[in-house]
Design an enzyme around this catalytic site. Structure first.
Site, PDB file in Angstrom:
ATOM      1  N   GLU A 166       0.806  -1.223   0.000  1.00 23.72           N
ATOM      2  CA  GLU A 166       0.000   0.000   0.000  1.00 23.72           C
ATOM      3  C   GLU A 166       0.844   1.279   0.000  1.00 23.72           C
ATOM      4  OE1 GLU A 166      -3.406   2.135   2.821  1.00 23.72           O
ATOM      5  OE2 GLU A 166      -1.962   0.708   3.656  1.00 23.72           O
ATOM      6  N   ARG A 189      23.016 -18.902   4.344  1.00 27.04           N
ATOM      7  CA  ARG A 189      21.620 -18.966   4.763  1.00 27.04           C
ATOM      8  C   ARG A 189      20.930 -20.130   4.059  1.00 27.04           C
ATOM      9  NH1 ARG A 189      19.815 -12.999   3.271  1.00 27.04           N
ATOM     10  NH2 ARG A 189      20.839 -13.699   1.368  1.00 27.04           N
ATOM     11  N   GLU A 249      20.944 -20.739   0.126  1.00 24.03           N
ATOM     12  CA  GLU A 249      21.906 -19.849  -0.523  1.00 24.03           C
ATOM     13  C   GLU A 249      23.077 -20.655  -1.076  1.00 24.03           C
ATOM     14  OE1 GLU A 249      23.508 -15.431   0.546  1.00 24.03           O
ATOM     15  OE2 GLU A 249      23.828 -16.971   2.064  1.00 24.03           O
ATOM     16  N   LYS A 278      18.763 -16.724 -10.106  1.00 19.19           N
ATOM     17  CA  LYS A 278      18.584 -17.788  -9.112  1.00 19.19           C
ATOM     18  C   LYS A 278      17.692 -18.915  -9.630  1.00 19.19           C
ATOM     19  CE  LYS A 278      19.402 -14.862  -5.084  1.00 19.19           C
ATOM     20  NZ  LYS A 278      19.908 -13.709  -5.854  1.00 19.19           N
TER      21      LYS A 278
END
Length: 646
Positions: A342, A567, A570, A435
């Site tokens: 928003e 992570r 990753e 990716k």
């Protein structure tokens, strides 16, 4: 505060140090008495010179006392009349000089007439050889009064410059071209900027014994052979637009090695005279990673947008909002900007309606996974082109919430692409990611599944829409990217966190990414995956080190660098092409077409239906299991879903 009050304050405050540059101005009576002293000196010099030049044995000046009184009295009258002592000496202007000239000239003329008048009345001369004497007096008095003011002005200027130079950063200007000289002149002409120019720096060998703007020119070897302390420098300012990426990297590496700060100045055309200080900024890591952006050179681009209705999903994001800006310049009839965020959507609405008041905009708050919300837009606006930038992109978050990633990245893309085909949209451009190539995480695999669906839809019966995919790497400055994250950590004093010392990534700028998207939208024939030649990958450790140095800190000393471990999902290296993909060239050498393996529409339709149902049931493991069936090369890395690969 005047001289007397300043002196009194110093005497009674216990501070025995009198800073001359703190004295704002001399009292007017002091200036008047100094001027009278110089007038007396001029009279004495004139008398002495006339006596030496005279061969007469007669006493040249028989009424010396009367002569002094006459000249000094007349001088004081005209000094008051022209108020030669009222101005602040160190701020003297041409007007002050002209008033001094008039006072001296008037004194000379009146004394001359007075002397001749006295002779005609009494038959005695106050001044012998009146005309030579008066000429010498006029020249001497004017020069002495002028030099006094010039000396005071220059003295205060030197004191002020010395104080400022001790407070300001001592810098060199890189380059001796017109742009560099113009930037240096702007700094020198503005006493408020916190920079003191020591000289210029160049690679040229014909600089010896040369000066620019009164400053010496040094060679590169001066920086190479000396330390920062030996150089007595704080930094270097350069004009980024005048250098290639290779040149700038070479210089910056040298400056950072010497612990010098690097500043960038805009070109002369962009330099703001009223804000020189604000125009010169510290060099940012983005400046070193930037390449010359792709620029669209075909006329077909405007034809495909001018007067047309365009939909841009994810239009409040970093990529989507830039697409909105660039498309708006192509003068479409309507731009529909769709996003579920928003506040960012409101921000882009305020920006675009202000910048492009002649273009119709519709800002739609909606979720692309809700087909019932999206389809009425296609019915109403009859889009000519759709730019699909909406996606969930944060790897760790999607790894934790794979079902949410599926609903947006796969279901959302499925909704938009099938509606584009149903309502005969001319072109559909989907934004993917590097990716998606040999993915090691749910996010990348979900984008690859979306690629497969869109490609397969191209060859379905009765389809007329051209489905085009663009694939690129990390975008500088985009929401959640590594560079803003590092900046925040550096501003807080560290530490800077890196997942692994060997991790590398490709980088491009937001304008580059959007140029690619627009280019692909015009050159694509349907079903292609466009990839961008992103140059060499960047080691994240080197990126962090240079960012710390550019911020004026020393890595590992001022700002610590710590490693947190990879992570979930990753990987160390990103690829733009899969191992079994072939590439085809395009007319733009920076853009290639990747011929990745594809899938029949019936198969991908069945797979996507299964995975969407599992996502709606929030069955995380089942979602990932189906995703691995859709994308066989998807091998989880550092993730709980690695067990599914066994």
């Amino acid at each position: 505060m005047g001289f007397g009050k300043n002196l009194k304050t110093k005497l009674y405050s216990g501070d025995n140090l009198m800073n001359l540059s703190d004295v704002r101005y001399l009292p007017r009576w002091v200036v008047l008495f100094i001027d009278i002293f110089f007038i007396s000196l001029a009279i004495f010099f004139s008398c002495y010179l006339i006596e030496k030049l005279s061969y007469s044995t007669i006493q040249v000046f028989s009424h010396r006392g009367l002569m002094y009184l006459l000249i000094l009295g007349v001088s004081v009258v005209f000094m008051f009349m022209f108020r030669t002592f009222s101005g602040i000496i160190r701020h003297s202007t041409f007007i002050d000089l002209f008033k001094l000239f008039l006072a001296t000239l008037s004194t000379t003329v009146v004394v001359g007439f007075g002397s001749f008048g006295y002779y005609f009345v009494t038959g005695q001369r106050v001044i012998h050889m009146s005309i030579p004497f008066l000429a010498i007096f006029f020249a001497t008095s004017f020069i002495l009064l002028f030099l006094f003011r010039l000396f005071v002005k220059e003295f205060f200027h030197i004191i002020r410059e010395f104080r400022r130079s001790t407070l300001r950063k001592r810098i060199l200007v890189l380059g001796i071209d017109e742009q560099s000289v113009a930037v240096a002149r702007a700094i020198l002409d503005n006493p408020n900027v916190p920079y003191h120019i020591v000289g210029f720096l160049t690679q040229r060998h014909d600089y010896r014994r040369a000066n620019l703007l009164g400053k010496p020119i040094y060679g590169k070897e001066r920086i190479e052979k000396n330390s920062k302390d030996d150089l007595m420098l704080d930094g270097v300012v350069l004009v980024k637009e005048m250098m290639t990426k290779e040149e700038m990297n070479s210089w910056v590496n040298l400056f950072l090695e010497k612990d010098l700060q690097v500043f960038k100045a805009p070109s002369v055309q962009k330099l703001r005279d009223n804000d020189i200080e604000g125009s010169i900024k510290s060099l940012q890591i983005e400046d070193l990673l930037n390449r010359k952006p792709i620029r669209i050179e075909n006329e077909d681009l405007k034809k495909r947008h001018a007067g047309k209705s365009i939909l841009i999903t994810g239009g409040a994001g970093s990529i989507g909002s830039e697409i909105v800006r660039q498309v708006a310049m192509l003068e479409p009839d309507l731009i529909v900007v769709l996003d579920q965020a928003e506040t960012p959507l409101y921000d882009i609405e305020m920006e675009m309606t202000a910048k492009f008041p002649r273009i119709r905009f519709k800002f739609i708050l909606a979720d692309i996974s809700n087909r019932h919300r999206i389809e009425p837009l296609f019915q109403k606006f009859q889009f000519s082109m759709v730019y699909h930038a909406a996606a969930y992109k944060h790897v760790p978050l999607i790894e934790e919430n794979p079902h949410e990633g599926i609903l947006v990245n796969i279901l959302g893309s499925k909704n938009l692409s099938t509606l584009a085909s149903k309502y005969k949209v001319n072109r559909f451009v989907m934004i993917s990611t590097d990716k998606a190539v040999k993915p090691t995480n749910v996010m990348g695999a979900s984008k690859r599944a979306a690629e497969l669906f869109v490609q397969a839809l191209q060859n379905t019966e009765n389809n007329t829409t051209k489905f085009i995919t663009t694939r690129f790497g990390n975008v500088l400055g985009s929401n959640g990217s590594v560079i803003p994250h590092f900046k925040k950590q550096i501003e807080k004093g560290g530490p800077v966190t890196i997942t692994h010392p060997d991790i590398v990534r490709y980088f491009m700028t937001i304008p580059e990414a959007c140029d690619l998207v627009l280019q692909a939208g015009t050159m694509g024939k349907g079903g292609e995956i466009f990839v961008f030649d992103m140059g060499d990958p960047v080691k994240i450790l080197d990126l962090a080190t240079r960012m710390i140095k550019l911020s004026g800190f020393e890595p590992h000393t001022d700002i610590k660098i710590i490693y947190t471990g990879l992570r979930p999902g990753e990987k160390l290296y990103e690829e733009l092409l899969s191992d079994d993909a072939k590439t085809l060239p395009t007319h733009n050498e920076k853009i290639l077409i990747s011929k990745d393996p594809n899938m029949e529409f019936k198969a991908i339709e069945q797979f996507t239906s299964q995975i969407i149902k599992a996502a709606l049931r929030r069955e995380k493991t089942e979602v990932v299991k189906i995703l691995k069936d859709i994308v066989p090369e998807f091998k989880s890395n550092n993730s709980v879903y690695e067990v599914l690969d066994k």
